[in-house]
Design an enzyme around this catalytic site. Structure first.
Site, PDB file in Angstrom:
ATOM      1  N   GLU A 267      -4.272  -9.162   3.407  1.00 48.43           N
ATOM      2  CA  GLU A 267      -4.897  -8.940   4.560  1.00 48.43           C
ATOM      3  C   GLU A 267      -6.038  -9.800   5.038  1.00 48.43           C
ATOM      4  O   GLU A 267      -6.618 -10.252   6.314  1.00 48.43           O
ATOM      5  CB  GLU A 267      -5.337  -7.637   4.719  1.00 48.43           C
ATOM      6  CG  GLU A 267      -4.306  -6.461   5.076  1.00 48.43           C
ATOM      7  CD  GLU A 267      -3.491  -6.013   3.821  1.00 48.43           C
ATOM      8  OE1 GLU A 267      -3.479  -6.675   2.448  1.00 48.43           O
ATOM      9  OE2 GLU A 267      -2.779  -4.953   3.809  1.00 48.43           O
TER      10      GLU A 267
ATOM     11  N   GLU B 200       0.812  -1.156  -0.120  1.00 46.98           N
ATOM     12  CA  GLU B 200      -0.071   0.039  -0.032  1.00 46.98           C
ATOM     13  C   GLU B 200       0.903   1.291  -0.014  1.00 46.98           C
ATOM     14  O   GLU B 200       0.541   1.950  -0.617  1.00 46.98           O
ATOM     15  CB  GLU B 200      -0.970  -0.030   1.191  1.00 46.98           C
ATOM     16  CG  GLU B 200      -2.061  -1.149   1.213  1.00 46.98           C
ATOM     17  CD  GLU B 200      -2.917  -1.125   2.359  1.00 46.98           C
ATOM     18  OE1 GLU B 200      -2.450  -1.607   3.545  1.00 46.98           O
ATOM     19  OE2 GLU B 200      -3.728  -0.709   2.517  1.00 46.98           O
TER      20      GLU B 200
HETATM   21  N1  CO8 Z   1       4.409  -8.347  10.777  1.00 46.53           N
HETATM   22  C1  CO8 Z   1       5.236  -8.946  11.748  1.00 46.53           C
HETATM   23  N2  CO8 Z   1       6.088  -9.791  11.561  1.00 46.53           N
HETATM   24  C2  CO8 Z   1       6.209 -10.198  10.446  1.00 46.53           C
HETATM   25  C3  CO8 Z   1       5.339  -9.646   9.191  1.00 46.53           C
HETATM   26  C4  CO8 Z   1       4.616  -8.869   9.408  1.00 46.53           C
HETATM   27  N3  CO8 Z   1       3.762  -8.321   8.574  1.00 46.53           N
HETATM   28  N4  CO8 Z   1       5.943 -10.591   8.192  1.00 46.53           N
HETATM   29  C5  CO8 Z   1       7.024 -11.587   8.394  1.00 46.53           C
HETATM   30  N5  CO8 Z   1       7.118 -11.078   9.906  1.00 46.53           N
HETATM   31  C6  CO8 Z   1       7.983 -11.794  10.991  1.00 46.53           C
HETATM   32  C7  CO8 Z   1       7.521 -13.344  10.996  1.00 46.53           C
HETATM   33  O1  CO8 Z   1       6.801 -13.269  12.120  1.00 46.53           O
HETATM   34  C8  CO8 Z   1       9.047 -13.878  11.435  1.00 46.53           C
HETATM   35  O2  CO8 Z   1       9.253 -13.650  12.615  1.00 46.53           O
HETATM   36  P1  CO8 Z   1       9.870 -14.753  13.722  1.00 46.53           P
HETATM   37  O3  CO8 Z   1      11.078 -15.081  12.977  1.00 46.53           O
HETATM   38  O4  CO8 Z   1       9.811 -14.239  15.158  1.00 46.53           O
HETATM   39  O5  CO8 Z   1       8.894 -15.941  13.407  1.00 46.53           O
HETATM   40  C9  CO8 Z   1      10.138 -13.207  10.494  1.00 46.53           C
HETATM   41  O6  CO8 Z   1       9.300 -11.973  10.154  1.00 46.53           O
HETATM   42  C10 CO8 Z   1      10.397 -14.020   9.142  1.00 46.53           C
HETATM   43  O7  CO8 Z   1       9.147 -14.135   8.381  1.00 46.53           O
HETATM   44  P2  CO8 Z   1       8.785 -15.826   8.307  1.00 46.53           P
HETATM   45  O8  CO8 Z   1       9.324 -16.668   8.893  1.00 46.53           O
HETATM   46  O9  CO8 Z   1       7.240 -15.930   8.347  1.00 46.53           O
HETATM   47  O10 CO8 Z   1       9.332 -15.840   6.858  1.00 46.53           O
HETATM   48  P3  CO8 Z   1       8.788 -16.726   5.560  1.00 46.53           P
HETATM   49  O11 CO8 Z   1      10.017 -16.454   4.482  1.00 46.53           O
HETATM   50  O12 CO8 Z   1       8.613 -18.186   5.733  1.00 46.53           O
HETATM   51  O13 CO8 Z   1       7.642 -16.136   4.831  1.00 46.53           O
HETATM   52  C11 CO8 Z   1       6.087 -14.179   4.526  1.00 46.53           C
HETATM   53  C12 CO8 Z   1       7.582 -14.569   4.650  1.00 46.53           C
HETATM   54  C13 CO8 Z   1       5.300 -14.991   3.119  1.00 46.53           C
HETATM   55  C14 CO8 Z   1       6.268 -12.739   4.089  1.00 46.53           C
HETATM   56  C15 CO8 Z   1       5.361 -14.408   5.746  1.00 46.53           C
HETATM   57  O14 CO8 Z   1       6.297 -13.955   6.808  1.00 46.53           O
HETATM   58  C16 CO8 Z   1       4.123 -13.701   5.865  1.00 46.53           C
HETATM   59  O15 CO8 Z   1       2.995 -14.234   5.169  1.00 46.53           O
HETATM   60  N6  CO8 Z   1       3.949 -12.414   6.501  1.00 46.53           N
HETATM   61  C17 CO8 Z   1       2.899 -11.727   6.602  1.00 46.53           C
HETATM   62  C18 CO8 Z   1       2.420 -11.029   5.381  1.00 46.53           C
HETATM   63  C19 CO8 Z   1       0.872 -10.193   5.799  1.00 46.53           C
HETATM   64  O16 CO8 Z   1      -0.087 -11.015   6.155  1.00 46.53           O
HETATM   65  N7  CO8 Z   1       1.085  -9.133   5.313  1.00 46.53           N
HETATM   66  C20 CO8 Z   1       0.022  -8.084   5.771  1.00 46.53           C
HETATM   67  C21 CO8 Z   1      -0.060  -7.700   7.046  1.00 46.53           C
HETATM   68  S1  CO8 Z   1      -1.330  -6.867   7.592  1.00 46.53           S
HETATM   69  C22 CO8 Z   1      -1.267  -5.327   7.067  1.00 46.53           C
HETATM   70  O17 CO8 Z   1      -0.319  -5.116   6.166  1.00 46.53           O
HETATM   71  C23 CO8 Z   1      -2.439  -4.336   7.163  1.00 46.53           C
HETATM   72  C24 CO8 Z   1      -2.150  -2.974   6.580  1.00 46.53           C
HETATM   73  C25 CO8 Z   1      -3.218  -1.982   7.141  1.00 46.53           C
HETATM   74  C26 CO8 Z   1      -2.904  -0.591   6.843  1.00 46.53           C
HETATM   75  C27 CO8 Z   1      -2.570  -0.100   8.174  1.00 46.53           C
HETATM   76  C28 CO8 Z   1      -3.679   0.655   8.976  1.00 46.53           C
HETATM   77  C29 CO8 Z   1      -4.344   1.547   8.172  1.00 46.53           C
END
Ligand code: CO8
Length: 262
Positions: free
Chosen positions: A133, A113
């Site tokens: 999301e 975004e």
């Molecule tokens: N927030 C917090 N931590 C995260 C996020 C995130 N968005 N993405 C990844 N991390 C963290 C993981 O929890 C992990 O931490 P830990 O080692 O402590 O477990 C670390 O980063 C590494 O991530 P992964 O182990 O999951 O790595 P992979 O290579 O297996 O996967 C991905 C990578 C595919 C990116 C996966 O981490 C994932 O799906 N992440 C979340 C993606 C997501 O859902 N994004 C949307 C978030 S919600 C949002 O953006 C709402 C916006 C609204 C606007 C704001 C208000 C108006």
């Protein structure tokens, strides 16, 4: 430092801002959003920078808003987060500086975004995009529902926002979401920023207004509605379940929201 700043060009007219939370795939937390706001504000006051490149550290742009921060935040804090993100996006959209997103790796959720609000998006050929999301029981509340739909059409928005599926750079390019898909996104971003920095400021400002300013004026009603729906999703508990499931590395169990939308 969650945000790194580097000046490029003989007259400091190009600034590179690097989102620097690689341990969390550069997820955008409050400190980062506030840092971006303050830095952009200062750059405007210094009145030197003409082009700002935003990129992420260590091979990812940003994997969204910080889910861990949102998961435990009370409703007022969620409203504060949404307000802060909205303010940042307004600031970028109304800034006289031209913003380029240099995208590598994951560009998801709130990170995607943020890039949609910038004036130009240049992506690495292997980047991965998505507004996932819905997988968390929430929606892209940082202008994503409106900007994605405006740029890629409601058919593509329906596909990707309702399923939460990720998509490739090539697909992003095909849908008009990025202008260039290349193996050298940083070099291309710098090259383009150099060209922009050599142009007339009033001309750049006028053109920016006619592109993003006009687009936003059409989207205002939808942006207001997006914020209301985003906050409403935190009231009924489904969002809490979606966010908790991510934290606990499990699938969410939704109530299916009987009666919702009636
Ligand atoms: N927030 C917090 N931590 C995260 C996020 C995130 N968005 N993405 C990844 N991390 C963290 C993981 O929890 C992990 O931490 P830990 O080692 O402590 O477990 C670390 O980063 C590494 O991530 P992964 O182990 O999951 O790595 P992979 O290579 O297996 O996967 C991905 C990578 C595919 C990116 C996966 O981490 C994932 O799906 N992440 C979340 C993606 C997501 O859902 N994004 C949307 C978030 S919600 C949002 O953006 C709402 C916006 C609204 C606007 C704001 C208000 C108006």
């Amino acid at each position: 430092m969650v945000l790194l700043e580097q000046t490029v060009g003989s007259g400091s007219e190009i600034v590179v801002l690097t989102i620097n939370r690689p341990h969390a795939k550069n997820a955008l937390n409050g400190e980062l959003v506030e840092g971006l706001k303050q830095t952009i504000n200062r750059l405007e006051q210094e009145d030197r920078a003409m082009a700002v490149i935003i990129k992420g550290a260590e091979g990812n742009f940003a994997a969204g808003a910080d889910i861990k921060e949102m998961a435990t935040a009370p409703e007022e804090k969620i409203a504060e987060i949404a307000g802060r993100v909205g303010d940042l996006h307004e600031q970028i959209a109304s800034s006289p500086m031209i913003f380029i997103s240099c995208i590598e790796g994951y560009c998801l959720g709130g990170g995607f975004e943020l890039s949609l609000v910038t004036d130009i998006r240049i992506a690495h050929a292997d980047a991965t995009f998505g507004l996932p999301e819905v997988n968390l029981g929430i929606l892209p509340g940082g202008w994503g529902t409106q900007l994605f739909t405006a740029l890629a059409g409601s058919s593509n928005a329906g596909h990707y926002l309702l399923s939460g599926e990720f998509f490739s750079s090539e697909r992003a390019h095909g849908m008009g979401l990025v202008s260039l898909c290349t193996d050298e996104p940083y070099e291309e971003s710098l090259r383009l920023a150099g060209k922009i920095a050599a142009q007339s400021r009033p001309a750049l400002w006028a053109i920016k207004q006619l592109i993003s300013g006009q687009q936003l004026s059409v989207l205002r009603k939808g942006l207001k509605s997006e914020r209301e729906h985003f906050l409403a999703l935190f009231k009924d508990g489904e969002a809490r379940e979606g966010l908790a499931a991510f934290m606990e590395k499990r699938q969410p169990t939704y109530s299916r929201g009987a009666g919702y939308g009636e």
